[in-house]
Motif scaffolding. Structure first.
Motif, PDB file in Angstrom:
ATOM      1  N   ASP A 131       0.294  -2.690   5.372  1.00 25.86           N
ATOM      2  CA  ASP A 131      -0.870  -2.153   6.087  1.00 25.86           C
ATOM      3  C   ASP A 131      -0.859  -0.630   6.172  1.00 25.86           C
ATOM      4  OD1 ASP A 131       1.106  -1.674   7.950  1.00 25.86           O
ATOM      5  OD2 ASP A 131       0.380  -3.134   9.405  1.00 25.86           O
ATOM      6  N   GLY A 132       0.073   0.008   5.465  1.00 27.80           N
ATOM      7  CA  GLY A 132       0.074   1.462   5.416  1.00 27.80           C
ATOM      8  C   GLY A 132       0.774   2.151   6.567  1.00 27.80           C
ATOM      9  N   ARG A 133       1.449   1.406   7.449  1.00 23.44           N
ATOM     10  CA  ARG A 133       2.120   2.033   8.587  1.00 23.44           C
ATOM     11  C   ARG A 133       3.341   2.869   8.181  1.00 23.44           C
ATOM     12  NH1 ARG A 133       4.340  -1.847  12.007  1.00 23.44           N
ATOM     13  NH2 ARG A 133       4.068  -3.405  10.360  1.00 23.44           N
ATOM     14  N   HIS A 134       3.797   2.706   6.942  1.00 26.74           N
ATOM     15  CA  HIS A 134       4.956   3.486   6.492  1.00 26.74           C
ATOM     16  C   HIS A 134       4.662   4.977   6.437  1.00 26.74           C
ATOM     17  CE1 HIS A 134       2.502   2.988   2.930  1.00 26.74           C
ATOM     18  NE2 HIS A 134       3.187   3.925   2.318  1.00 26.74           N
ATOM     19  N   VAL A 135       3.374   5.358   6.455  1.00 28.34           N
ATOM     20  CA  VAL A 135       3.028   6.780   6.342  1.00 28.34           C
ATOM     21  C   VAL A 135       3.516   7.580   7.550  1.00 28.34           C
ATOM     22  CG1 VAL A 135       1.022   6.222   4.922  1.00 28.34           C
ATOM     23  CG2 VAL A 135       0.728   6.559   7.386  1.00 28.34           C
ATOM     24  N   SER A 136       3.883   6.907   8.642  1.00 31.19           N
ATOM     25  CA  SER A 136       4.382   7.604   9.818  1.00 31.19           C
ATOM     26  C   SER A 136       5.897   7.812   9.772  1.00 31.19           C
ATOM     27  CB  SER A 136       4.010   6.833  11.087  1.00 31.19           C
ATOM     28  OG  SER A 136       4.628   5.553  11.102  1.00 31.19           O
ATOM     29  N   HIS A 137       6.563   7.274   8.760  1.00 31.76           N
ATOM     30  CA  HIS A 137       8.028   7.429   8.666  1.00 31.76           C
ATOM     31  C   HIS A 137       8.368   8.889   8.366  1.00 31.76           C
ATOM     32  CE1 HIS A 137      12.180   6.871   7.429  1.00 31.76           C
ATOM     33  NE2 HIS A 137      12.130   5.645   7.936  1.00 31.76           N
ATOM     34  N   ARG A 165       0.832  -1.202   0.000  1.00 29.34           N
ATOM     35  CA  ARG A 165       0.000   0.000   0.000  1.00 29.34           C
ATOM     36  C   ARG A 165       0.873   1.261   0.000  1.00 29.34           C
ATOM     37  NH1 ARG A 165      -5.271  -1.098   0.677  1.00 29.34           N
ATOM     38  NH2 ARG A 165      -5.696   1.026   1.411  1.00 29.34           N
ATOM     39  N   ILE A 166       1.642   1.416  -1.058  1.00 31.68           N
ATOM     40  CA  ILE A 166       2.575   2.531  -1.149  1.00 31.68           C
ATOM     41  C   ILE A 166       1.841   3.865  -1.148  1.00 31.68           C
ATOM     42  CG2 ILE A 166       2.669   2.357  -3.669  1.00 31.68           C
ATOM     43  CD1 ILE A 166       5.527   3.459  -1.349  1.00 31.68           C
ATOM     44  N   THR A 167       0.692   3.955  -1.840  1.00 30.95           N
ATOM     45  CA  THR A 167      -0.099   5.191  -1.852  1.00 30.95           C
ATOM     46  C   THR A 167      -1.334   5.004  -0.970  1.00 30.95           C
ATOM     47  OG1 THR A 167      -0.973   4.443  -3.992  1.00 30.95           O
ATOM     48  CG2 THR A 167       0.721   6.139  -4.031  1.00 30.95           C
ATOM     49  N   HIS A 168      -1.084   4.531   0.232  1.00 29.00           N
ATOM     50  CA  HIS A 168      -2.144   4.276   1.210  1.00 29.00           C
ATOM     51  C   HIS A 168      -2.997   5.533   1.376  1.00 29.00           C
ATOM     52  CE1 HIS A 168      -4.014   2.401   4.695  1.00 29.00           C
ATOM     53  NE2 HIS A 168      -3.746   3.474   5.423  1.00 29.00           N
ATOM     54  N   GLY A 169      -4.308   5.354   1.309  1.00 22.41           N
ATOM     55  CA  GLY A 169      -5.226   6.478   1.434  1.00 22.41           C
ATOM     56  C   GLY A 169      -5.744   7.003   0.116  1.00 22.41           C
ATOM     57  N   LYS A 196       5.953  -2.649   6.550  1.00 23.18           N
ATOM     58  CA  LYS A 196       4.896  -1.702   6.902  1.00 23.18           C
ATOM     59  C   LYS A 196       4.063  -1.296   5.693  1.00 23.18           C
ATOM     60  CE  LYS A 196       7.578   0.189  10.756  1.00 23.18           C
ATOM     61  NZ  LYS A 196       8.150   1.409  11.361  1.00 23.18           N
ATOM     62  N   LEU A 197       4.574  -1.568   4.488  1.00 24.44           N
ATOM     63  CA  LEU A 197       3.823  -1.231   3.285  1.00 24.44           C
ATOM     64  C   LEU A 197       2.551  -2.063   3.152  1.00 24.44           C
ATOM     65  CD1 LEU A 197       6.738  -0.931   0.699  1.00 24.44           C
ATOM     66  CD2 LEU A 197       5.354   0.939   1.577  1.00 24.44           C
TER      67      LEU A 197
END
Length: 289
Positions: A238-244, A204-208, A235-236
């Protein structure tokens, strides 16, 4: 009686395409649908068949295969009233995942199509070509290029090995971006442009990203170490990478991406070397999902 034209890539998913079609056709017939089954020998013939099918104005053009087959169907159905349906039989099936379609089950997917109402969504466009998912234009695109040059192994393992090979030597890339007319120059590990939220089988690289908001999601992963890149990768899913702290997201209607030596891939298909300009086309296609 409603009519479905079913276009199949029989080699998708190591032969799942043909098996899913054969599971799906009786389910269509049992629901009172007429069907016409078509098979393309290659991408070019499949595109010709898809365009001929859309010209007949069936109730749905059903695409049996992976994201590449769906991408072919999008080229034919975009801008028309003919909706597409999906029998997801590929490796990644990201477009099917956007609609929570049953993966690998032809009868269940066919039932979903016969019971669904068309949903209108946006597409992204580069020149005269459309894509429904994500444009990869960085480390992920380099991995695709290497994997396409490999003859062994087959399937997902080829991409895993290509990822490991590139990770050993990968450095941040210089980019020039134009985001709705505003230029930015920066270094990044990758730039991805999403009409949908994921690529690569659920990453989910472009999560959202939303399929019907009239906008593209442009995601930057700015320079990180190889260790950080490896740690961030899980983290990709489940979209948790967005907090990096090196993650950055922009929502635009048009973006131009330039970086020397990089080739862009979207829906798993090669779209060509950068620079590339991506526009959103609101309400471009209908999907039975």
């Amino acid at each position: 009686m409603p009519r479905a034209i079913v276009l199949t890539n029989p080699t998708a998913g190591k032969g799942r395409g043909a098996r899913m079609r054969d599971e799906a056709l009786p389910r269509f017939h049992g629901a009172g649908w007429r069907t016409t089954a078509l098979t393309g020998r290659d991408a070019g013939e499949s595109l010709d068949l898809a365009r001929l099918a859309v010209a007949e104005e069936p109730d749905v053009l059903v695409l049996c295969g992976g994201d590449g087959m769906v991408n072919i169907g999008l080229q034919a159905a975009a801008g028309t009233e003919v909706p597409i349906g999906i029998l997801p039989a590929g490796t990644g099936n990201d477009f099917a995942r956007y609609f929570d379609l049953p993966l690998g089950h032809g009868a269940a997917a066919a039932t979903r199509i016969t019971q669904a109402s068309p949903r209108t969504i946006d597409l992204a466009r580069i020149g005269d070509r459309y894509f429904g998912g994500v444009l990869a234009a960085g480390f992920d695109a380099i991995v695709n290029e290497r994997a396409n040059q490999m003859r062994w192994p087959r399937g997902q393992m080829r991409y895993n090995l290509a990822t490991l090979a590139e990770l050993r030597v990968f450095e941040p890339l210089p980019y020039v971006l134009e985001l709705d007319g505003v230029e930015r120059r920066l270094e990044a590990m990758l730039v991805a442009v999403g009409n949908g939220p994921s690529f690569g089988g659920g990453l989910r690289i472009t999560h959202g990203a939303q399929l019907d908001d009239g906008l593209l999601d442009v995601v930057l992963i700015k320079p990180v170490s190889r260790v950080q890149l490896v740690r961030t990768f899980p983290k990709l899913f489940d979209g948790r990478h967005v907090s990096h702290p090196q993650y950055e997201r922009h929502r635009v209607r048009r973006v131009t991406i330039a970086s020397p030596g990089i080739v862009g891939y979207a829906d798993g298909e090669r779209f060509g070397p950068l620079p590339l300009t991506v526009d959103v086309v609101p309400g471009a296609v209908r999907v039975m999902a």
